[in-house]
Design a protein around this motif. Structure first.
Motif, PDB file in Angstrom:
ATOM      1  N   THR A 135      70.930  30.953  42.440  1.00 15.61           N
ATOM      2  CA  THR A 135      72.128  31.651  42.912  1.00 15.61           C
ATOM      3  C   THR A 135      71.802  33.083  43.307  1.00 15.61           C
ATOM      4  OG1 THR A 135      73.510  30.259  41.482  1.00 15.61           O
ATOM      5  CG2 THR A 135      74.493  32.297  42.297  1.00 15.61           C
ATOM      6  N   ALA A 136      71.034  33.774  42.484  1.00 15.41           N
ATOM      7  CA  ALA A 136      70.663  35.158  42.797  1.00 15.41           C
ATOM      8  C   ALA A 136      69.850  35.212  44.087  1.00 15.41           C
ATOM      9  CB  ALA A 136      69.874  35.778  41.642  1.00 15.41           C
ATOM     10  N   GLY A 137      68.933  34.292  44.264  1.00 15.16           N
ATOM     11  CA  GLY A 137      68.129  34.257  45.486  1.00 15.16           C
ATOM     12  C   GLY A 137      68.971  34.023  46.724  1.00 15.16           C
ATOM     13  N   ALA A 138      69.946  33.118  46.621  1.00 15.36           N
ATOM     14  CA  ALA A 138      70.820  32.846  47.768  1.00 15.36           C
ATOM     15  C   ALA A 138      71.662  34.074  48.115  1.00 15.36           C
ATOM     16  CB  ALA A 138      71.719  31.649  47.463  1.00 15.36           C
ATOM     17  N   PHE A 139      72.234  34.719  47.095  1.00 19.18           N
ATOM     18  CA  PHE A 139      73.007  35.949  47.345  1.00 19.18           C
ATOM     19  C   PHE A 139      72.111  37.030  47.957  1.00 19.18           C
ATOM     20  CE2 PHE A 139      76.383  34.545  44.344  1.00 19.18           C
ATOM     21  CZ  PHE A 139      77.479  34.833  45.151  1.00 19.18           C
ATOM     22  N   ALA A 140      70.911  37.188  47.427  1.00 14.75           N
ATOM     23  CA  ALA A 140      70.021  38.232  47.925  1.00 14.75           C
ATOM     24  C   ALA A 140      69.644  37.977  49.386  1.00 14.75           C
ATOM     25  CB  ALA A 140      68.764  38.313  47.052  1.00 14.75           C
ATOM     26  N   ASP A 141      69.327  36.738  49.733  1.00 15.08           N
ATOM     27  CA  ASP A 141      69.005  36.426  51.130  1.00 15.08           C
ATOM     28  C   ASP A 141      70.190  36.734  52.047  1.00 15.08           C
ATOM     29  OD1 ASP A 141      66.486  35.586  50.389  1.00 15.08           O
ATOM     30  OD2 ASP A 141      66.962  33.444  50.493  1.00 15.08           O
ATOM     31  N   SER A 142      71.377  36.325  51.618  1.00 20.85           N
ATOM     32  CA  SER A 142      72.581  36.574  52.428  1.00 20.85           C
ATOM     33  C   SER A 142      72.847  38.068  52.594  1.00 20.85           C
ATOM     34  CB  SER A 142      73.802  35.911  51.787  1.00 20.85           C
ATOM     35  OG  SER A 142      73.614  34.523  51.719  1.00 20.85           O
ATOM     36  N   ARG A 184      78.731  36.658  36.443  1.00 25.02           N
ATOM     37  CA  ARG A 184      78.993  37.902  37.171  1.00 25.02           C
ATOM     38  C   ARG A 184      77.918  38.089  38.237  1.00 25.02           C
ATOM     39  NH1 ARG A 184      79.637  41.361  31.721  1.00 25.02           N
ATOM     40  NH2 ARG A 184      77.415  40.981  31.762  1.00 25.02           N
ATOM     41  N   VAL A 185      78.342  38.635  39.365  1.00 21.97           N
ATOM     42  CA  VAL A 185      77.416  38.981  40.436  1.00 21.97           C
ATOM     43  C   VAL A 185      77.579  40.471  40.690  1.00 21.97           C
ATOM     44  CG1 VAL A 185      76.757  38.582  42.838  1.00 21.97           C
ATOM     45  CG2 VAL A 185      77.658  36.694  41.468  1.00 21.97           C
ATOM     46  N   SER A 186      76.472  41.204  40.651  1.00 21.74           N
ATOM     47  CA  SER A 186      76.579  42.647  40.879  1.00 21.74           C
ATOM     48  C   SER A 186      75.366  43.149  41.658  1.00 21.74           C
ATOM     49  CB  SER A 186      76.723  43.391  39.552  1.00 21.74           C
ATOM     50  OG  SER A 186      75.647  43.110  38.694  1.00 21.74           O
ATOM     51  N   ASP A 203      59.583  41.209  43.379  1.00 16.65           N
ATOM     52  CA  ASP A 203      59.561  40.041  42.499  1.00 16.65           C
ATOM     53  C   ASP A 203      60.953  39.758  41.941  1.00 16.65           C
ATOM     54  OD1 ASP A 203      56.794  40.005  42.808  1.00 16.65           O
ATOM     55  OD2 ASP A 203      56.458  41.228  41.019  1.00 16.65           O
ATOM     56  N   GLU A 204      61.240  38.473  41.713  1.00 14.47           N
ATOM     57  CA  GLU A 204      62.452  38.099  40.991  1.00 14.47           C
ATOM     58  C   GLU A 204      62.167  38.228  39.503  1.00 14.47           C
ATOM     59  OE1 GLU A 204      63.276  34.089  42.165  1.00 14.47           O
ATOM     60  OE2 GLU A 204      64.488  34.721  43.858  1.00 14.47           O
ATOM     61  N   VAL A 205      63.184  38.608  38.734  1.00 12.13           N
ATOM     62  CA  VAL A 205      63.002  38.705  37.289  1.00 12.13           C
ATOM     63  C   VAL A 205      64.167  38.026  36.577  1.00 12.13           C
ATOM     64  CG1 VAL A 205      61.636  40.816  37.370  1.00 12.13           C
ATOM     65  CG2 VAL A 205      64.092  40.977  37.109  1.00 12.13           C
ATOM     66  N   LEU A 206      63.863  37.542  35.403  1.00 15.32           N
ATOM     67  CA  LEU A 206      64.860  36.999  34.485  1.00 15.32           C
ATOM     68  C   LEU A 206      64.761  37.800  33.197  1.00 15.32           C
ATOM     69  CD1 LEU A 206      64.328  33.164  34.852  1.00 15.32           C
ATOM     70  CD2 LEU A 206      66.366  34.407  35.501  1.00 15.32           C
ATOM     71  N   VAL A 212      67.690  38.518  38.513  1.00 18.37           N
ATOM     72  CA  VAL A 212      67.741  39.619  39.473  1.00 18.37           C
ATOM     73  C   VAL A 212      66.786  39.298  40.615  1.00 18.37           C
ATOM     74  CG1 VAL A 212      67.465  42.104  39.805  1.00 18.37           C
ATOM     75  CG2 VAL A 212      68.256  41.224  37.599  1.00 18.37           C
ATOM     76  N   SER A 213      67.343  39.305  41.828  1.00 16.47           N
ATOM     77  CA  SER A 213      66.558  38.962  43.003  1.00 16.47           C
ATOM     78  C   SER A 213      66.610  40.121  43.997  1.00 16.47           C
ATOM     79  CB  SER A 213      67.131  37.692  43.639  1.00 16.47           C
ATOM     80  OG  SER A 213      66.288  37.200  44.631  1.00 16.47           O
ATOM     81  N   PRO A 214      65.448  40.536  44.521  1.00 17.18           N
ATOM     82  CA  PRO A 214      65.438  41.664  45.454  1.00 17.18           C
ATOM     83  C   PRO A 214      66.111  41.309  46.780  1.00 17.18           C
ATOM     84  CG  PRO A 214      63.261  40.686  45.294  1.00 17.18           C
ATOM     85  CD  PRO A 214      64.119  39.989  44.294  1.00 17.18           C
ATOM     86  N   VAL A 215      66.786  42.290  47.355  1.00 14.08           N
ATOM     87  CA  VAL A 215      67.396  42.139  48.675  1.00 14.08           C
ATOM     88  C   VAL A 215      66.463  42.832  49.666  1.00 14.08           C
ATOM     89  CG1 VAL A 215      69.369  42.723  50.132  1.00 14.08           C
ATOM     90  CG2 VAL A 215      69.737  42.045  47.743  1.00 14.08           C
ATOM     91  N   ARG A 216      65.984  42.069  50.627  1.00 11.95           N
ATOM     92  CA  ARG A 216      65.069  42.615  51.630  1.00 11.95           C
ATOM     93  C   ARG A 216      65.803  42.755  52.954  1.00 11.95           C
ATOM     94  NH1 ARG A 216      62.459  39.014  48.556  1.00 11.95           N
ATOM     95  NH2 ARG A 216      60.526  39.622  47.552  1.00 11.95           N
ATOM     96  N   ALA A 217      65.641  43.916  53.562  1.00  8.28           N
ATOM     97  CA  ALA A 217      66.189  44.156  54.898  1.00  8.28           C
ATOM     98  C   ALA A 217      65.208  45.046  55.641  1.00  8.28           C
ATOM     99  CB  ALA A 217      67.559  44.824  54.809  1.00  8.28           C
ATOM    100  N   ASN A 218      64.952  44.687  56.870  1.00 16.39           N
ATOM    101  CA  ASN A 218      64.023  45.464  57.694  1.00 16.39           C
ATOM    102  C   ASN A 218      62.667  45.641  57.007  1.00 16.39           C
ATOM    103  OD1 ASN A 218      66.112  45.801  59.633  1.00 16.39           O
ATOM    104  ND2 ASN A 218      66.937  47.466  58.393  1.00 16.39           N
ATOM    105  N   ASP A 219      62.187  44.561  56.434  1.00 14.09           N
ATOM    106  CA  ASP A 219      60.862  44.512  55.799  1.00 14.09           C
ATOM    107  C   ASP A 219      60.683  45.449  54.604  1.00 14.09           C
ATOM    108  OD1 ASP A 219      59.963  42.558  57.574  1.00 14.09           O
ATOM    109  OD2 ASP A 219      59.450  44.069  59.082  1.00 14.09           O
ATOM    110  N   ARG A 220      61.774  45.747  53.895  1.00 16.10           N
ATOM    111  CA  ARG A 220      61.644  46.540  52.668  1.00 16.10           C
ATOM    112  C   ARG A 220      62.732  46.097  51.683  1.00 16.10           C
ATOM    113  NH1 ARG A 220      65.024  51.188  52.258  1.00 16.10           N
ATOM    114  NH2 ARG A 220      66.419  51.330  54.039  1.00 16.10           N
ATOM    115  N   VAL A 221      62.506  46.383  50.417  1.00 17.39           N
ATOM    116  CA  VAL A 221      63.479  46.055  49.370  1.00 17.39           C
ATOM    117  C   VAL A 221      64.505  47.185  49.337  1.00 17.39           C
ATOM    118  CG1 VAL A 221      63.817  45.664  46.903  1.00 17.39           C
ATOM    119  CG2 VAL A 221      61.800  44.734  48.044  1.00 17.39           C
ATOM    120  N   VAL A 222      65.784  46.846  49.609  1.00 15.15           N
ATOM    121  CA  VAL A 222      66.837  47.863  49.687  1.00 15.15           C
ATOM    122  C   VAL A 222      67.734  47.875  48.449  1.00 15.15           C
ATOM    123  CG1 VAL A 222      66.858  47.917  52.199  1.00 15.15           C
ATOM    124  CG2 VAL A 222      68.337  46.294  50.984  1.00 15.15           C
ATOM    125  N   GLY A 223      67.597  46.898  47.613  1.00 11.31           N
ATOM    126  CA  GLY A 223      68.403  46.780  46.397  1.00 11.31           C
ATOM    127  C   GLY A 223      68.138  45.423  45.782  1.00 11.31           C
TER     128      GLY A 223
END
Length: 177
Positions: A45-52, A80-82, A105-108, A123-134
């Motif tokens: 779920t975290a990975g799907a939210f992060a990709d989106s 919860r999703v934050s 990296d993803e972490v649990l 916790v899954s990283p959100v990548r945009a424009n080839d960098r982790v933004v959150g």
């Protein structure tokens, strides 16, 4: 007939111990399976939210992503999703895990005391424009195993009583024969 009854009473405790041990082992296995399922589901779920959120960030920018995450955070749900702001403070994410997410990296991790399991955080990283933004944090409370334990104990008691009655009946019939 006395010998038959004594034999039945002598064998019965052993059978009861075997049934109780089997129930205990089943409960331990179930708990491990619940934990593995929770980890897998939360990570997916975290990975799907992060990709989106990463795609949304690239398409329309940071502010709409933060608004969407704020709306998600206000929903009352089982989990919860934050949003995790990796540049600022304000997250309970442990420093070592924060560094891992910054690297992509993803972490649990689980919060709470060591003797009481707390919420599981994926916790899954959100990548945009080839960098982790959150990052996106999907967190869920530990499963409530009490109802499952009660059902298992009830089923074990019924099975044990049926086993005891059957053993006594068969032993008495064989002894009488």
């Amino acid at each position: 007939m006395k010998l038959t009854l004594k034999l039945a009473v002598a064998v019965l405790p052993g059978a009861l111990v075997v049934v109780a041990a089997a129930a205990f082992l089943e409960l331990r296995r179930d708990r491990a399976e619940f934990e593995a399922d929770q980890r897998s589901d939360d990570r997916a779920t975290a990975g799907a939210f992060a990709d989106s959120m990463g795609k949304m960030w690239e398409a329309v920018g940071e502010k709409p992503v933060r608004r969407a995450m704020d709306r998600l955070h206000t929903f009352e749900a089982r989990y919860r999703v934050s949003w995790v702001d990796l540049q600022g403070a304000g997250s309970d994410l442990p420093p070592a895990d924060r560094a891992a997410v910054v690297r992509g990296d993803e972490v649990l991790w689980r919060d709470g005391r060591s003797d009481v399991p707390g919420w599981l955080h994926a916790v899954s990283p959100v990548r945009a424009n080839d960098r982790v933004v959150g990052a996106v944090d999907v967190s869920e409370p530990p499963p409530d195993l009490r109802a499952h334990v009660r059902r298992t104990i009830r089923a074990t008691l019924v099975t044990t009583l049926a086993l005891a009655a059957t053993m006594m009946l068969v032993t008495l019939l064989v002894g009488g024969w």
